[in-house]
Design a protein around this motif. Structure first.
Motif, PDB file in Angstrom:
ATOM      1  N   UNK A  82       1.186  -8.650   6.433  1.00 24.00           N
ATOM      2  CA  UNK A  82       1.781  -7.716   7.005  1.00 24.00           C
ATOM      3  C   UNK A  82       3.537  -7.663   5.870  1.00 24.00           C
ATOM      4  N   UNK A  83       3.711  -5.862   5.266  1.00 20.05           N
ATOM      5  CA  UNK A  83       5.246  -5.823   5.046  1.00 20.05           C
ATOM      6  C   UNK A  83       5.348  -4.653   6.111  1.00 20.05           C
ATOM      7  N   UNK A  84       6.925  -4.330   6.980  1.00 15.54           N
ATOM      8  CA  UNK A  84       7.282  -4.255   7.723  1.00 15.54           C
ATOM      9  C   UNK A  84       8.500  -2.529   7.034  1.00 15.54           C
ATOM     10  N   UNK A  94      -5.301 -11.565  14.276  1.00 13.62           N
ATOM     11  CA  UNK A  94      -6.601 -11.038  14.596  1.00 13.62           C
ATOM     12  C   UNK A  94      -7.509 -10.660  13.448  1.00 13.62           C
ATOM     13  N   UNK A 110      -0.113  -1.844   4.033  1.00 14.19           N
ATOM     14  CA  UNK A 110       1.212  -2.353   4.844  1.00 14.19           C
ATOM     15  C   UNK A 110       2.291  -2.348   3.317  1.00 14.19           C
ATOM     16  N   UNK A 116       6.067   2.370  -1.738  1.00 12.15           N
ATOM     17  CA  UNK A 116       5.586   3.196  -2.536  1.00 12.15           C
ATOM     18  C   UNK A 116       5.178   3.342  -4.206  1.00 12.15           C
ATOM     19  N   UNK A 137      -4.299   2.668  -1.813  1.00  9.76           N
ATOM     20  CA  UNK A 137      -3.456   2.830  -1.155  1.00  9.76           C
ATOM     21  C   UNK A 137      -2.392   2.453  -2.626  1.00  9.76           C
ATOM     22  N   UNK A 140      -2.414   5.745  -4.450  1.00 15.72           N
ATOM     23  CA  UNK A 140      -1.747   7.145  -3.858  1.00 15.72           C
ATOM     24  C   UNK A 140      -1.014   7.015  -3.441  1.00 15.72           C
ATOM     25  N   UNK A 141       0.178   6.394  -3.144  1.00 12.46           N
ATOM     26  CA  UNK A 141       1.525   6.161  -2.324  1.00 12.46           C
ATOM     27  C   UNK A 141       2.501   5.888  -4.355  1.00 12.46           C
TER      28      UNK A 141
ATOM     29  N   UNK B   3       0.460  12.367  -0.781  1.00 11.09           N
ATOM     30  CA  UNK B   3      -0.486  11.682   0.480  1.00 11.09           C
ATOM     31  C   UNK B   3       1.299  10.971   1.388  1.00 11.09           C
ATOM     32  N   UNK B   4       2.346  10.799  -0.047  1.00 13.97           N
ATOM     33  CA  UNK B   4       3.774  10.301   0.864  1.00 13.97           C
ATOM     34  C   UNK B   4       4.118  11.448   2.004  1.00 13.97           C
ATOM     35  N   UNK B   7       1.754  10.699   4.800  1.00 11.36           N
ATOM     36  CA  UNK B   7       2.603   9.314   5.608  1.00 11.36           C
ATOM     37  C   UNK B   7       3.787   9.776   6.934  1.00 11.36           C
ATOM     38  N   UNK B  10       2.412  11.171   9.489  1.00 10.55           N
ATOM     39  CA  UNK B  10       1.446   9.672   9.538  1.00 10.55           C
ATOM     40  C   UNK B  10       2.130   8.959  11.311  1.00 10.55           C
ATOM     41  N   UNK B  11       3.750   8.464  10.563  1.00  7.37           N
ATOM     42  CA  UNK B  11       4.556   8.287  11.048  1.00  7.37           C
ATOM     43  C   UNK B  11       5.242   8.486  12.207  1.00  7.37           C
ATOM     44  N   UNK B  34       5.440  -2.497  13.932  1.00  6.46           N
ATOM     45  CA  UNK B  34       4.732  -1.592  13.328  1.00  6.46           C
ATOM     46  C   UNK B  34       3.306  -1.314  12.890  1.00  6.46           C
ATOM     47  N   UNK B  35       3.637  -2.887  11.573  1.00  6.26           N
ATOM     48  CA  UNK B  35       2.056  -2.567  10.785  1.00  6.26           C
ATOM     49  C   UNK B  35       1.203  -2.656  11.790  1.00  6.26           C
ATOM     50  N   UNK B  36       1.670  -3.693  13.046  1.00  5.62           N
ATOM     51  CA  UNK B  36       0.641  -3.963  13.912  1.00  5.62           C
ATOM     52  C   UNK B  36      -0.315  -3.075  14.471  1.00  5.62           C
ATOM     53  N   UNK B  38      -0.068   0.307  13.359  1.00  7.58           N
ATOM     54  CA  UNK B  38      -0.628   1.419  12.491  1.00  7.58           C
ATOM     55  C   UNK B  38      -1.491   0.893  12.851  1.00  7.58           C
ATOM     56  N   UNK B  39      -2.108   0.038  12.760  1.00  4.19           N
ATOM     57  CA  UNK B  39      -3.261  -1.035  12.166  1.00  4.19           C
ATOM     58  C   UNK B  39      -4.855  -1.024  13.327  1.00  4.19           C
TER      59      UNK B  39
END
Lengths: 186, 279
Positions: A82-84, A94, A110, A116, A137, A140-141, B3-4, B7, B10-11, B34-36, B38-39
């Motif tokens: 993933x990208x943070x 997982x 991610x 974006x 996704x 969408x972004x 969507x932006x 997002x 959501x954050x 964060x990605x973890x 969030x998922x």
């Protein structure tokens, strides 16, 4: 300047497809290229294969490593990538997503939320539908979406699923994807 | 709404949920990746058919069972015996000979999950004739997984893979010597766990509790941000005796090249480190 990236998802038949897509890329690229491929490679593998076909640094992504432009990264086998928000990689073990680890959806979702508009998502040959949700996704972004022409793909399941989920994606041949990447930013 | 914008909202909702969990239940996830988070949280949200994270937050605050569920979701319990066999091979070759020079040995398995790696280490120690003078402290944030670990009973489905791992790790016996198969389960020899102490320990908030010769903490810190990783590595450094060993996941790394690094490499691909002496 905003950071930019290209994410690529590919499965069965992927090595040969990537050889065309990544062939002789322009070296002054301001994009990072990040790839999920579903194959069980043993060690060294991928970075060696693709290190030879252009002058990019080609490596396996490490946990918490900064994502740098002009570098090609592969997700390590058996880890989700993933990208943070701070443009670093993170890894996870997982459960599999779409029977896959690494999963294209995990990377694309991610990356889409971080880059974006400055992201290009590319789906190539593959025999399952991983990437379908992720590419949506990306779209969408605000990212650009490209799918390998299913008629040309070694396996068309993955490209067909991606095209179904993103109506306005660009459907082109591998050699044209190569050209598209080279012309990015011109 | 586009969507932006969604997002962004959501954050914000994510941050509020993390804050709510911390205030209500005392578990601080703010330095997890964060990605973890969030998922896992979005997955829970959709499984519950909620339309927003805020709905999940409300449920978590008022219903302890939902918190337990989310707590479970956030703890990753994917593990296997002799996972990445070369790690155990390298332990046998590079670490065991040093451990043999100590009269008593403490080993800390941090984030031991359901205990498969603890049993692997115990088997290795048994074969090297060290088990009877070793205490293994096996810790995890999650009480439920520790209960499984204490029992040493696992599904028989895994045995083929685990046997292969055991052999590749340099095991000297037949893997089936260590367990009894019963119906669809395998029960490991309880002697292996006799010197194992299972403890609840949260790497985010809990302190040093032991001086140890070897710490094994594989694929746990990948869920932490750099700040929390640093904190945990400091905790490990404090807990290790001089020249003690630390084993982490093969895709993790300690920045040994930095001048303030307290560790040196013992192996590179299997990521076994030794604490510097001379401080």
């Amino acid at each position: 300047m905003n950071k930019k990236a290209i994410v690529i998802g590919v499965s069965a038949g992927g090595i040969e497809a990537l050889k065309i897509v990544l062939n002789k890329l322009r070296i002054n690229m301001d994009y990072a290229i990040i790839i999920v491929i579903h194959i069980n490679n043993k060690g060294r593998g991928l970075a060696n294969i693709f290190g030879d076909i252009n002058q990019f640094i080609v490596k396996e992504a490490c946990d918490k490593e900064n994502v740098s432009e002009g570098t090609i990264y592969f997700a390590p086998p058996n880890y989700h990538l993933s990208i943070e928000e701070d443009y670093t990689f993170s890894l996870s073990i997982e459960e599999k997503v779409n029977y896959s680890r690494p999963s294209v959806d995990v990377l694309f979702n991610s990356a889409a939320e971080v880059y974006m508009d400055d992201l290009v998502g590319i789906i190539l040959t593959g025999a399952n539908s991983d990437g379908e949700i992720g590419l949506k996704r990306v779209s969408e972004l605000g990212g650009k979406c490209i799918v390998q022409d299913p008629k040309e793909a070694f396996f068309d399941t993955m490209p067909l699923a991606a095209i179904k989920s993103v109506e306005n994606c660009k459907v082109i041949k591998l050699s044209e994807i190569n050209k598209f990447i080279n012309e990015l930013g011109d | 709404m586009d969507e932006k914008e969604l997002l962004k909202i959501q954050n914000i909702e994510m941050k509020l949920l993390i804050e709510a969990i911390s205030l209500k239940y005392g578990y601080d996830y703010s330095d997890y990746t964060k990605s973890h988070l969030k998922r896992r949280l979005i997955r829970r949200m959709s499984l519950e058919n909620y339309t927003s994270i805020t709905q999940l937050t409300e449920k978590v605050l008022y219903d302890k069972d939902m918190f337990e569920q989310v707590f479970w979701d956030l703890s990753i319990n994917v593990t296997e015996m002799f996972r990445f066999p070369k790690f155990f091979k390298d332990l046998r070759e590079h670490v065991i000979p040093i451990l043999k020079t100590y009269p008593t040995i403490n080993i800390w398995h941090a984030g031991c999950s359901t205990g498969e790696e603890v049993l692997s280490t115990a088997i290795l120690l048994e074969e090297e004739d060290l088990l009877n003078r070793t205490t293994i402290y096996a810790t995890d944030i999650n009480k439920k997984v520790l209960e499984t670990a204490k029992e040493g009973i696992y599904s028989i489905d895994n045995i083929k893979k685990w046997t292969k791992n055991y052999q590749e790790s340099g095991g000297v016996k037949s893997f089936s010597d260590y367990y009894t198969a019963k119906y669809d389960h395998v029960i490991f020899d309880s002697n292996l766990l006799e010197n194992v102490t299972f403890l609840e320990h949260n790497l985010v908030t809990d302190q040093k509790f032991i001086d140890t010769n070897l710490i094994i903490c594989r694929n746990v810190m990948i869920y932490f941000n750099v700040k929390l990783q640093r904190k945990v590595i400091n905790l490990f450094e404090e807990s290790l005796i001089p020249s003690g060993f630390l084993g982490i996941g093969s895709k993790e790394s300690l920045n040994t090249s930095s001048t303030d690094s307290k560790f040196i490499n013992v192996t590179t691909d299997t990521k076994i480190y030794k604490k510097h002496v001379g401080y």
